[in-house]
Write a protein that holds these residues in place. Structure first.
Motif, mmCIF file in Angstrom:
data_model
loop_
_atom_site.group_PDB
_atom_site.id
_atom_site.type_symbol
_atom_site.label_atom_id
_atom_site.label_comp_id
_atom_site.label_asym_id
_atom_site.label_seq_id
_atom_site.Cartn_x
_atom_site.Cartn_y
_atom_site.Cartn_z
ATOM 1 N N ASP A 149 9.980 -22.497 16.534
ATOM 2 C CA ASP A 149 10.607 -21.509 17.421
ATOM 3 C C ASP A 149 11.103 -22.167 18.705
ATOM 4 N N ARG A 155 10.467 -19.876 25.058
ATOM 5 C CA ARG A 155 9.774 -18.610 24.831
ATOM 6 C C ARG A 155 9.006 -18.217 26.074
ATOM 7 N N GLU A 173 6.480 -19.757 30.648
ATOM 8 C CA GLU A 173 7.646 -20.118 29.844
ATOM 9 C C GLU A 173 7.334 -21.417 29.125
#
Length: 477
Positions: A149, A155, A173
């Protein structure tokens, strides 16, 4: 000035109180030079050379590099051949025990820096330290999903959502991940998974025993001394040195490596020995001299970086105390490290008798040992929390107020340095000045977070929300 005062004032005070490397640089092949071979571009603005490299069966590994504690890349080494391009992420998917967990370092950009976990209130943490990365323990399936990811996009998540320990994780983050399993965890994997353990048993162990003998390694570090490392593409372990010798085996994919000799320790400005980021550089060589680093760390410009690329099947001999920065250039590239204790003097060794009266070159090679020894002497006298202020006072030849143990620290350091430099007070004084300059009496947390300055170079945001520019902390978010 300090050197002139060592023989006079100290007794009075005591009485009173770059671009990326290309593949296969011809200059590196068969080269035996300690400081590298040929031109290899630059790390930031500092010119680099190539790490020497030889074929995996070249006897010069034993007759030259191991004897002289000099790094070399072995191309196509046979040691771990049964695992090369076999221990892949796909094998991990099918053969990793579901309950077996990896350590995960999580960063808000590509740089991964380690640190000693700290607990308690902000005021109780040394140097006002705020953790720059997150830490979690997770099984392989979760680790791979997260890395895949993050390889696509960053993310945002609360620490609890990502399994991050609150005392260790202050960021929200996440942009890159770096996984490893060392010591007993690695050995557990070898026992519990036949595809891993069978290949591991088939490695060329007599070869490693010969390396241990010639390199004068006394045994595996920490009693086990092995680690598997898996890096998301572009994840970069920041520059640091180890107190153990190491063989780095590239098992799958490729990895960029940058090294600096122990003689360059002064120019890499390691954090104090009691800082959570100990053994790491206080500067970012890839962005130097921006963000005020040129003014804060002028000696870095004189360092001698070396660079190279490890591909599957290659081995890097990395002697103890050599600085290194490593970047995975393959998504989920896999390497294995073998750390070993050494019979030779290292950063945490007692100063050997042969060091007394040694020339500048020999002392430079043991800079880490001498600096750590001096800091230990001071801490013994004044306490851990007062080290920073005491070191500044030593360099300035001042008597700090309210520090009852300082006279004892002064006497201990004076005795050690005058032993080391055979009563040459001028030389001893210059050594202390270089040791303290840029490392003590400064904003250490700014250096902790120098790796996380924005791409535009404007600001860095710490894990607790403070924002810095080149002049220091500006605002709170």
């Amino acid at each position: 000035m300090l050197g002139l005062l060592l023989g006079v004032v100290w007794p009075i005070l005591v009485g009173a109180a770059g671009g990326r490397p290309s593949l296969g640089a011809d200059a590196a092949k068969g080269c035996l030079k300690r400081y590298g071979c040929g031109a290899a571009g630059a790390i930031g603005t500092v010119a680099a050379s190539w790490i020497p490299e030889v074929s995996g069966d070249d006897e010069r590994l034993f007759t030259h590099f191991l004897v002289k504690d000099q790094p070399v890349i072995l191309r196509g080494a046979k040691f771990a051949r049964p695992s090369v391009d076999v221990w892949t992420p796909d094998l991990f998917d099918t053969s990793m025990p579901e309950d077996w967990k990896l350590h995960a370092f999580l960063s808000r950009n590509k740089y991964i820096s380690y640190h000693v976990p700290v607990t308690g209130s902000t005021s109780s943490r040394p140097y006002g330290f705020t953790p720059p990365v997150g830490y979690a323990a997770m099984p392989w399936a979760e680790a791979r999903s997260l890395a895949d990811d993050l390889h696509s996009q960053c993310r945002t998540a609360e620490p609890s959502e990502i399994g991050c320990r609150q005392d260790y994780c202050r960021i929200k983050e996440y942009c890159s991940a770096y996984f490893f399993a060392d010591g007993q965890r690695f050995q557990e994997l070898m026992r519990r998974s036949a595809p891993f353990g069978d290949a591991y048993d088939a490695w060329d162990w007599p070869w490693l025993e010969r390396v241990r003998e010639v390199a004068e390694w006394s045994g595996p570090a920490y009693g086990v001394g092995t680690a598997v490392v898996i890096g998301q593409k572009n994840s970069t372990m920041t520059p640091h040195f180890d107190s153990h010798g190491n063989m780095v085996l590239q098992i799958y994919g490729s990895k960029e490596v940058t090294l600096w000799p122990p003689e360059d320790t002064s120019g890499l400005y390691p954090f104090p020995s009691n800082h959570p980021a100990t053994r790491q550089a206080m500067l970012n060589p890839e962005s130097y001299p921006s963000h005020g680093q040129g003014e804060r760390f002028p000696r870095y410009a004189t360092t001698r970086p070396q660079r190279g690329v490890l591909h599957a099947g290659d081995v890097l001999f990395l002697p103890m105390a050599w600085w290194h920065m490593m970047r995975s250039t393959t998504h989920l590239g896999v390497s294995v490290s073998f750390w070993h204790d050494s019979k030779r003097p290292g950063p945490y060794s007692a100063p050997p008798p042969s060091l007394r009266g040694a020339g500048d070159r020999q002392v430079a090679r043991l800079t880490a040992l001498v600096w750590i020894r001096i800091e230990e002497l001071v801490k013994e006298a004044v306490g851990d929390s007062a080290l920073d202020r005491a070191m500044v006072a030593l360099a300035r030849m001042e008597m700090p107020k309210g520090m009852s143990g300082f006279p004892q620290a002064l006497e201990k350091v004076k005795g050690f340095l005058l032993w080391l430099f055979e009563d040459d007070a001028v030389r001893a004084g210059k050594f202390v000045e270089a040791m303290v300059d840029g490392r003590f009496g400064v904003d250490h947390d700014k250096s902790v977070h120098i790796w996380y300055f924005g791409e535009d170079g404007a600001t860095a945001i710490s894990a607790t929300g403070e924002r810095w520019n080149d002049k220091g902390m500006v605002t709170e978010l």
